[in-house]
Design an enzyme around this catalytic site. Structure first.
Site, mmCIF file in Angstrom:
data_model
loop_
_atom_site.group_PDB
_atom_site.id
_atom_site.type_symbol
_atom_site.label_atom_id
_atom_site.label_comp_id
_atom_site.label_asym_id
_atom_site.label_seq_id
_atom_site.Cartn_x
_atom_site.Cartn_y
_atom_site.Cartn_z
ATOM 1 C CG ASP A 1 -1.801 7.474 0.402
ATOM 2 O OD1 ASP A 1 -2.364 8.568 0.386
ATOM 3 O OD2 ASP A 1 -1.277 6.972 -0.615
ATOM 4 C CG ASP B 1 -1.767 1.181 1.386
ATOM 5 O OD1 ASP B 1 -2.307 1.630 0.360
ATOM 6 O OD2 ASP B 1 -1.894 1.705 2.512
#
Length: 434
Positions: free
Chosen positions: A210, A208
Site C-alpha cells: 500500500d 511494501d
C-alpha cells in the site's frame, strides 16, 4: 588546434596529457599510435564524451629519462591535424607515488535524482561534498538524454547523475544530515552509499504494498465501499505515523469492515493503480534474475492480484476472513506487522542463500522501518517524516523505478534488457518496460 607549448625537459619521466575536441571515430587510434611509437607505459587513462566533445586524460611514463621531446612534438602535430586541444604536464615522482599510495581508500557513490537537474542543485551537493573533504572522481549520467520540449508524459521524466567520490569520511551521520537538509530545500533525492561488491550484486527486492507498489491504502478503499472511510482513515494515518500499535489498529479497522461482500473486494482489486515506475522496476529486476517479494501489512487478496501482474515470487500479507461471501471483520493467522516484515525478509534471504547486504527493501510507513534497517538497501518511498529520518535512502520526487539508479542501472541498461527479452520471445513479447 594545439594548446600552449609545454615546457619540457629531456629527463621528463611521468607526464599527464589532457586532450579535448570534436568527437569522431578513430581519435584514440591516432593518439595511441603516437604514444606507442615512443614506447611509453600507460599508467592511467580516462575518456568521456559530453555532447559530441571528447575529453581524454592519459598518464604516461617514459621508459628512459630521455626522448620525451620527440614524442611531444609528434603529439602536437597529430592533435593539430585532429583539431584537438592538448595540454601536457610533468608529474613529479613524489606526486605519483603519493597518488598510488592513496589507492584502496573507501569509494563512495552519491546518486542525485530529480525531475530536472538544475545547476543550483549540483552546486548545493558539491558544497556539501567539499565540506566533508571528499573528492569527486567520476560523474556519470544514468538517465536518458533530456528532450528540450516536454511531452504530455513529462510527469514521468527523471534525471539522474551518479558521482563517485574518494576520501576519508569523518562524520557520516553529519554528511547524511546535510544531504537530507538539502533534499528538503529543493526537489531532489540524494542517496549516499559505500561502493562495495554488495551494491552491484543485490538479488532480492522486498516491497511494501500500500502506497508503495500501489498508489492507495487498500483498507481505505474498502472502508469507502463499506461507508466507514473517515473512521478507518483516521486510524490508518495514526498507525502509519507510529502513534498506534499496528496490530491493534489493524484489528480495529478490519472490524469496521464486517459484512462487506467479496464482490466489493474484487471491485477494489480491479481499480488499483500501480505507483509510477512500479511495473518498470519489477520487470527490470525480474529480467536481471532478482527474487521479488511483497511483505505487506495489507491483505493477501490484493497482494495475490499484484503477484500475477508483476511476477512476484513471495507474498506475505494479512488474510481477511470471508464466510458466505462476506467479511467477518477478523484477520486469520499471524498479523504481518513491522517485526514480522523484518523476520520474513531474513527468512527469505536465508532461503535464497543471500547475505542481507544483497537485499533491497522499500516501504513508506512506520511499520516498514525494521525491514528497511535490515536490508542492505532500505529505501523510504514517498515516506512519512519519521521513516525518512530513520531510513538510509529515500525517494520522494520521482517514481519507484528510481531504485534502479541506486544499484547503478542506467536507462540505457533497461532498454537493452527489454530488447534482449523481446529477441528471445519474438512471437510473444512481454509487456514493455516503459
Amino acid at each position: 588546434m594545439p594548446g600552449n607549448e609545454p615546457r619540457l625537459a629531456e629527463d621528463l619521466e611521468i607526464a599527464l596529457i589532457h586532450l579535448s575536441g570534436p568527437d569522431r571515430p578513430g581519435l584514440a587510434v591516432q593518439i595511441m599510435a603516437v604514444l606507442a611509437e615512443a614506447n611509453v607505459d600507460v599508467l592511467d587513462v580516462n575518456q568521456t564524451v559530453v555532447f559530441k566533445t571528447m575529453m581524454m586524460g592519459v598518464l604516461i611514463r617514459f621508459p628512459f629519462r630521455s626522448g620525451s621531446s620527440s614524442m611531444v612534438r609528434n603529439l602536437l602535430f597529430t592533435t593539430f591535424q585532429l583539431e584537438l586541444h592538448v595540454d601536457i604536464k610533468s608529474v613529479p615522482r613524489s606526486d605519483y607515488e603519493d597518488w598510488v599510495g592513496r589507492q584502496g581508500k573507501p569509494t563512495w557513490i552519491l546518486t542525485i535524482v530529480a525531475r530536472k537537474l538544475k545547476a543550483s542543485y549540483l552546486s548545493g551537493v558539491s558544497e556539501i561534498v567539499a565540506k566533508h573533504n571528499l573528492n569527486i572522481t567520476i560523474v556519470t549520467r544514468l538517465s536518458g538524454r533530456a528532450p528540450l520540449e516536454h511531452s504530455s508524459a513529462a510527469s514521468t521524466k527523471r534525471a539522474c547523475l551518479e558521482m563517485r567520490l574518494r576520501g576519508d569520511l569523518g562524520d557520516e551521520a553529519k554528511l547524511r544530515a546535510d544531504l537530507l537538509k538539502l533534499c528538503t530545500a529543493v526537489p531532489i533525492d540524494i542517496s549516499w552509499q559505500k561502493d562495495d561488491i554488495y551494491r552491484r550484486y543485490r538479488r532480492l527486492a522486498c516491497f511494501d504494498m500500500d502506497s508503495t507498489l500501489i498508489q492507495c491504502e487498500v483498507i481505505d478503499e474498502l472502508a469507502a465501499e463499506a461507508g466507514v472511510k473517515d473512521q478507518v482513515s483516521a486510524i490508518t494515518e495514526a498507525a502509519m505515523r507510529g502513534e498506534l500499535d499496528f496490530t491493534q489498529s489493524l484489528q480495529e479497522r478490519v472490524k469496521l469492515l464486517a459484512g462487506l461482500s467479496e464482490e466489493a473486494l474484487t471491485n477494489v482489486a480491479n481499480r488499483l493503480q500501480l505507483t509510477e515506475g512500479a511495473f518498470r522496476l519489477t520487470r527490470t529486476l525480474g529480467h536481471m534474475g532478482y527474487r521479488l517479494a511483497i511483505l505487506s501489512g495489507g491483505f493477501t487478496f490484493f497482494a495475490n492480484h499484484l503477484q500475477k501482474l508483476l511476477g512476484i515470487d513471495y507474498v506475505h500479507a494479512n488474510e481477511l476472513e470471508i464466510v458466505d461471501g462476506k467479511l467477518t471483520g477478523r484477520v486469520i493467522g499471524q498479523v504481518v506487522d513491522s517485526q514480522r516484515k523484518a523476520q520474513l525478509l531474513q527468512e527469505i534471504a536465508t532461503q535464497e542463500n543471500l547475505d542481507l547486504r544483497q537485499c533491497i527493501a522499500i516501504g513508506d510507513g512506520a511499520n516498514d522501518i525494521p525491514m528497511l534497517s535490515l536490508a542492505g538497501l532500505g529505501v523510504a518511498f514517498h515516506a512519512k517524516p519519521k521513516v525518512k529520518e530513520q531510513a538510509q535512502f529515500q525517494i520522494s520526487v520521482v517514481g519507484l523505478d528510481a531504485v534502479l539508479y541506486l544499484i547503478g542501472i542506467s536507462d540505457r541498461d533497461v532498454t537493452a534488457l527489454q530488447a534482449e527479452s523481446d529477441a528471445k520471445s519474438p512471437a510473444k513479447k512481454r509487456a514493455r518496460i516503459e
